[in-house]
Each structure stands twice: as C-alpha cells, then as structure tokens.
Design a protein around this motif. Structure first.
Motif, mmCIF file in Angstrom:
data_model
loop_
_atom_site.group_PDB
_atom_site.id
_atom_site.type_symbol
_atom_site.label_atom_id
_atom_site.label_comp_id
_atom_site.label_asym_id
_atom_site.label_seq_id
_atom_site.Cartn_x
_atom_site.Cartn_y
_atom_site.Cartn_z
ATOM 1 N N UNK A 56 79.082 74.864 53.727
ATOM 2 C CA UNK A 56 79.933 75.589 52.786
ATOM 3 C C UNK A 56 79.287 76.905 52.367
ATOM 4 N N UNK A 57 77.981 76.889 52.175
ATOM 5 C CA UNK A 57 77.252 78.092 51.789
ATOM 6 C C UNK A 57 77.317 79.157 52.887
ATOM 7 N N UNK A 58 77.128 78.733 54.118
ATOM 8 C CA UNK A 58 77.191 79.677 55.247
ATOM 9 C C UNK A 58 78.604 80.243 55.365
ATOM 10 N N UNK A 59 79.611 79.386 55.221
ATOM 11 C CA UNK A 59 81.005 79.839 55.316
ATOM 12 C C UNK A 59 81.314 80.856 54.217
ATOM 13 N N UNK A 60 80.801 80.630 53.019
ATOM 14 C CA UNK A 60 81.016 81.558 51.913
ATOM 15 C C UNK A 60 80.363 82.909 52.215
ATOM 16 N N UNK B 295 82.016 86.695 52.561
ATOM 17 C CA UNK B 295 81.551 87.885 51.840
ATOM 18 C C UNK B 295 81.253 89.030 52.806
ATOM 19 N N UNK B 296 80.608 88.706 53.920
ATOM 20 C CA UNK B 296 80.272 89.740 54.901
ATOM 21 C C UNK B 296 81.517 90.297 55.578
ATOM 22 N N UNK C 106 76.752 92.391 62.909
ATOM 23 C CA UNK C 106 75.712 91.681 63.639
ATOM 24 C C UNK C 106 75.230 90.455 62.845
ATOM 25 N N UNK C 107 74.960 90.654 61.576
ATOM 26 C CA UNK C 107 74.534 89.541 60.720
ATOM 27 C C UNK C 107 75.631 88.484 60.650
ATOM 28 N N UNK C 108 76.864 88.931 60.527
ATOM 29 C CA UNK C 108 78.001 88.009 60.457
ATOM 30 C C UNK C 108 78.098 87.185 61.744
ATOM 31 N N UNK C 109 77.930 87.820 62.890
ATOM 32 C CA UNK C 109 77.978 87.107 64.168
ATOM 33 C C UNK C 109 76.861 86.074 64.272
ATOM 34 N N UNK C 110 75.671 86.433 63.790
ATOM 35 C CA UNK C 110 74.550 85.482 63.786
ATOM 36 C C UNK C 110 74.852 84.285 62.887
ATOM 37 N N UNK C 111 75.453 84.550 61.728
ATOM 38 C CA UNK C 111 75.816 83.459 60.820
ATOM 39 C C UNK C 111 76.893 82.551 61.426
ATOM 40 N N UNK C 112 77.835 83.135 62.139
ATOM 41 C CA UNK C 112 78.883 82.332 62.783
ATOM 42 C C UNK C 112 78.255 81.410 63.828
ATOM 43 N N UNK C 113 77.316 81.936 64.598
ATOM 44 C CA UNK C 113 76.616 81.097 65.588
ATOM 45 C C UNK C 113 75.842 79.976 64.890
#
Length: 118
Positions: free
Chosen positions: A26-30, A34-35, A87-94
């Motif tokens: 849930x934290x990562x999704x939030x 935001x990003x 880029x950060x968002x893509x890393x978080x999605x992975x």
C-alpha cells in the motif's frame, strides 16, 4: 528450501508478516500515485512553456524561493526533473510487482484467504 525457510511460523507470525507485506504494498502504491501526480504537473508546465519564445521571462519556485529565469533556462531543468520522476516511478512499479508476486506466493504458501467485509 533452505533450513531457515522450513521453520514453521506461528499463526501470529504469519498474520504479522501478511500485514507487513500488505502495508508495504500500500505504501509503494501511494508513493507511485504521488509521483504520477508530480510527473503530470511537470508535463503540464513543459507543454505550456515549450511553444513560448526562449527569451521570455518565467518564474520557477525552488525550495520556496521564486526565481526569475527565461524559458530556455527552465525547460531543460524541468525536462530533467520530469525524466527523473518517471525513472523513479518505473523503478517503484517494478518493485511493486516483485513484492506483489512475493505477497501472492506467501498467501498461497500459508493458505491465506481474504474475506471481504462489506
């Protein structure tokens, strides 16, 4: 399996680990949300400034300070920031997908079924 994996977890440990994994997802999704919002804001400003004359005056807020610059000075920095956020968002999605797979595997391994309370 390794010997550490074969250790039998108690029901309380399974519940705690399940809740920790769920909270982390849930934290990562939030953070991804935001990003996405931040990237959209950068994109809107880039799209607004792009057609303007490069020598035109514009203002940029940096750490709470409003700076006067020109469009040609601001656009490259905005684009760099936008690319960095994406880029950060893509890393978080992975990372989210990997952790989600681990979460599903954990649920299957411990035969956890989530009951909806609606």
């Amino acid at each position: 399996m390794s010997s550490s994996k074969t250790k039998k977890l108690t029901d309380q440990e399974i519940t705690a680990q399940f809740n920790n994994m769920k909270t982390e997802l849930q934290s990562i999704a939030q953070k991804i949300g935001e990003l996405e919002s931040e990237a959209d804001e950068h994109k809107a400003v880039i799209d607004t400034l792009s057609p303007l004359n490069g020598d035109r005056k514009c203002f940029r807020l940096v750490n709470g300070v409003l700076l006067e610059r020109t469009v040609k000075d601001v656009l490259p920095a905005l684009q760099t920031n936008h690319d960095g956020v994406k880029n950060i968002m893509n890393n978080l999605v992975r990372s989210y997908k990997t952790k989600e797979e681990e979460f599903v595997a954990f649920q299957k391994e411990h035969n956890i079924k989530v009951i909806s309370r609606s």
